[in-house]
Design a protein around this motif. Structure first.
Motif, PDB file in Angstrom:
ATOM      1  N   LEU A 150       4.240  10.768  -6.305  1.00 64.13           N
ATOM      2  CA  LEU A 150       3.429   9.956  -7.215  1.00 64.13           C
ATOM      3  C   LEU A 150       3.945  10.017  -8.648  1.00 64.13           C
ATOM      4  O   LEU A 150       3.796   9.058  -9.415  1.00 64.13           O
ATOM      5  N   ASN A 151       4.567  11.147  -9.000  1.00 60.37           N
ATOM      6  CA  ASN A 151       5.109  11.314 -10.354  1.00 60.37           C
ATOM      7  C   ASN A 151       6.569  10.889 -10.449  1.00 60.37           C
ATOM      8  O   ASN A 151       7.234  11.143 -11.452  1.00 60.37           O
ATOM      9  N   ASP A 152       7.050  10.242  -9.394  1.00 55.88           N
ATOM     10  CA  ASP A 152       8.428   9.726  -9.347  1.00 55.88           C
ATOM     11  C   ASP A 152       9.487  10.820  -9.444  1.00 55.88           C
ATOM     12  O   ASP A 152      10.623  10.554  -9.840  1.00 55.88           O
TER      13      ASP A 152
ATOM     14  N   GLN B  81       0.577  18.837  -0.438  1.00 54.26           N
ATOM     15  CA  GLN B  81      -0.057  18.259  -1.624  1.00 54.26           C
ATOM     16  C   GLN B  81       0.879  18.280  -2.834  1.00 54.26           C
ATOM     17  O   GLN B  81       0.886  17.342  -3.645  1.00 54.26           O
ATOM     18  N   ALA B  82       1.676  19.337  -2.926  1.00 48.68           N
ATOM     19  CA  ALA B  82       2.652  19.409  -4.022  1.00 48.68           C
ATOM     20  C   ALA B  82       3.699  18.317  -3.870  1.00 48.68           C
ATOM     21  O   ALA B  82       4.104  17.676  -4.854  1.00 48.68           O
ATOM     22  N   ALA B  83       4.125  18.068  -2.635  1.00 54.78           N
ATOM     23  CA  ALA B  83       5.107  17.013  -2.374  1.00 54.78           C
ATOM     24  C   ALA B  83       4.512  15.640  -2.684  1.00 54.78           C
ATOM     25  O   ALA B  83       5.192  14.751  -3.218  1.00 54.78           O
ATOM     26  N   ARG B  84       3.236  15.458  -2.367  1.00 57.14           N
ATOM     27  CA  ARG B  84       2.559  14.198  -2.673  1.00 57.14           C
ATOM     28  C   ARG B  84       2.576  13.930  -4.173  1.00 57.14           C
ATOM     29  O   ARG B  84       2.858  12.803  -4.619  1.00 57.14           O
TER      30      ARG B  84
ATOM     31  N   TYR C  23       0.839  -1.196   0.000  1.00 52.76           N
ATOM     32  CA  TYR C  23       0.000   0.000   0.000  1.00 52.76           C
ATOM     33  C   TYR C  23       0.877   1.251   0.000  1.00 52.76           C
ATOM     34  O   TYR C  23       1.818   1.366   0.793  1.00 52.76           O
ATOM     35  N   THR C  24       0.554   2.190  -0.887  1.00 52.73           N
ATOM     36  CA  THR C  24       1.357   3.394  -1.065  1.00 52.73           C
ATOM     37  C   THR C  24       0.450   4.628  -1.046  1.00 52.73           C
ATOM     38  O   THR C  24      -0.740   4.539  -0.757  1.00 52.73           O
ATOM     39  N   LEU C  25       1.026   5.787  -1.404  1.00 54.15           N
ATOM     40  CA  LEU C  25       0.218   7.002  -1.525  1.00 54.15           C
ATOM     41  C   LEU C  25      -0.838   6.866  -2.617  1.00 54.15           C
ATOM     42  O   LEU C  25      -1.878   7.517  -2.577  1.00 54.15           O
TER      43      LEU C  25
END
Length: 365
Positions: A351-353, A344-347, A321-323
């Motif tokens: 997610l975009n590697d 949220q920007a860091a998230r 399980y991940t973000l």
């Protein structure tokens, strides 16, 4: 070992329901299996670590998944439905797992990496039963499914929140028993704090200390007292039930201060904001939980229980399980709007590697 990643997880909101349970003393504190005798297609059991089911953390999160599963299928707590076996110490893990199997429960969950050897043993002894280990991986046993969480990712977001919130430029991390699993929390948090500090063009000191277990609330309180006294104004704990000591210390400090001078706690596993409500010295109702790092234990437990209910238990598989899909996440809590936008920007970067989060402290060096 086959590895499956849940890319999409349904968001499940589980109400916190007060449950009164009669416990027996045989082989650790186990809930009586004589209550709720309705026979069903499938029954599930939860073996706790040596914290209570209402630990405001790991066990409670998993139990919420059990209650949601039971509600969905009209199951009652007890034999033939869903139940927990509460362990007083590590010596209870294996007996409780075997007792659950012999009591007729068909899928048995071990909560926490400390139960790995017990689940391995019980799965070998009871090959016709299904077993699940949470927070570790058991390979080579076809009747065992494994669930892990990339808690370092959510901890990174907590670190970003801490960096943008601290007024003293000094934060702390308190862990339970040091392990590879706990290093995920520590490494992610430290990396997030450092990334936030770099973006802000400042230096932030990070204290870190391990309690040595997940039960010593007094020791956790003492460590927190020392960290706050040395100037830290935010502490992130990943210490299970012991972490309640951190909340106690923060509340003691904050009750003697104006609300504007509060120290913060970052919670773990479940939304721990309810533990942070207090009245400040100047008479203001306030809350000192900045955010909580969540693990989707309730989601993981309910999903696997559902598979087993359908006769499709995913034995031998490892679910990560991940973000992605909020398998791990952080709450908005008391994070201000500007800081939340940074979180949220860091998230999105993760997610975009564009950001790879460390899995151990040694990876940060």
């Amino acid at each position: 070992m086959s590895v499956s990643k849940f890319k999409k997880l349904a968001t499940i909101a589980t109400a916190a329901v007060s449950v009164s349970v009669l416990l027996t003393a045989c082989q650790g504190k186990k809930s009586s299996s004589s209550t709720g005798t309705k026979t069903t297609k499938h029954s599930i059991a939860l073996i706790t670590d040596n914290n209570a089911i209402d630990d405001h953390s790991f066990n409670e999160a998993a139990w919420n998944g059990f209650k949601a599963f039971g509600k969905k299928h009209g199951l009652k707590q007890g034999k033939g439905g869903y139940q927990y076996f509460e362990s007083s110490s590590a010596a209870d893990f294996t007996p409780n797992a075997n007792e659950a199997a012999s009591s007729g429960f068909e899928t048995i969950f071990g909560v926490g990496y400390q139960l790995t050897s017990a689940i391995k043993s019980a799965a070998k002894k009871n090959p016709k039963k299904n077993f699940v280990i949470i927070d570790d991986v058991i390979s080579g046993q076809k009747n065992v499914a494994s669930v892990t969480f990339e808690s370092n990712q959510a901890s990174y977001l907590a670190g970003i929140a801490a960096a943008y919130t601290t007024k003293t430029n000094h934060v702390g991390y308190i862990g339970g028993a040091k392990s590879a699993t706990l290093e995920l929390f520590e490494a992610g948090f430290k990396q997030g704090v450092e990334a936030g500090a770099k973006a802000l063009g400042k230096k932030i000191k990070i204290d870190d200390q391990y309690i040595g277990n997940f039960t010593s609330t007094d020791k956790a309180k003492s460590i927190a007292q020392s960290m706050y006294a040395s100037g830290a104004d935010i502490i992130y704990h990943a210490a299970g039930n012991a972490g309640n000591g951190v909340f106690t210390e923060a509340k003691d400090i904050n009750k003697s201060r104006k609300a504007s001078k509060k120290v913060w706690v970052i919670g773990v596993d479940v939304d721990q904001s309810s533990l942070g409500s207090y009245t400040s010295k100047d008479g203001k109702k306030s809350n000192f939980v900045l955010t909580s790092v969540l693990k989707g234990l309730d989601v993981a437990v309910e999903r696997i229980a559902e598979k087993a209910y359908q006769g499709k238990f995913p034995g031998g598989k490892h679910f990560v399980y991940t973000l992605e899909g909020n398998g791990v996440s952080v709450t908005k809590g008391n994070i201000d709007s500007k800081t939340w936008s940074k979180v949220q920007a860091a998230r999105k970067q993760i997610l975009n590697d564009k950001v790879k989060v460390a899995e151990s402290v040694s990876d940060l060096k």
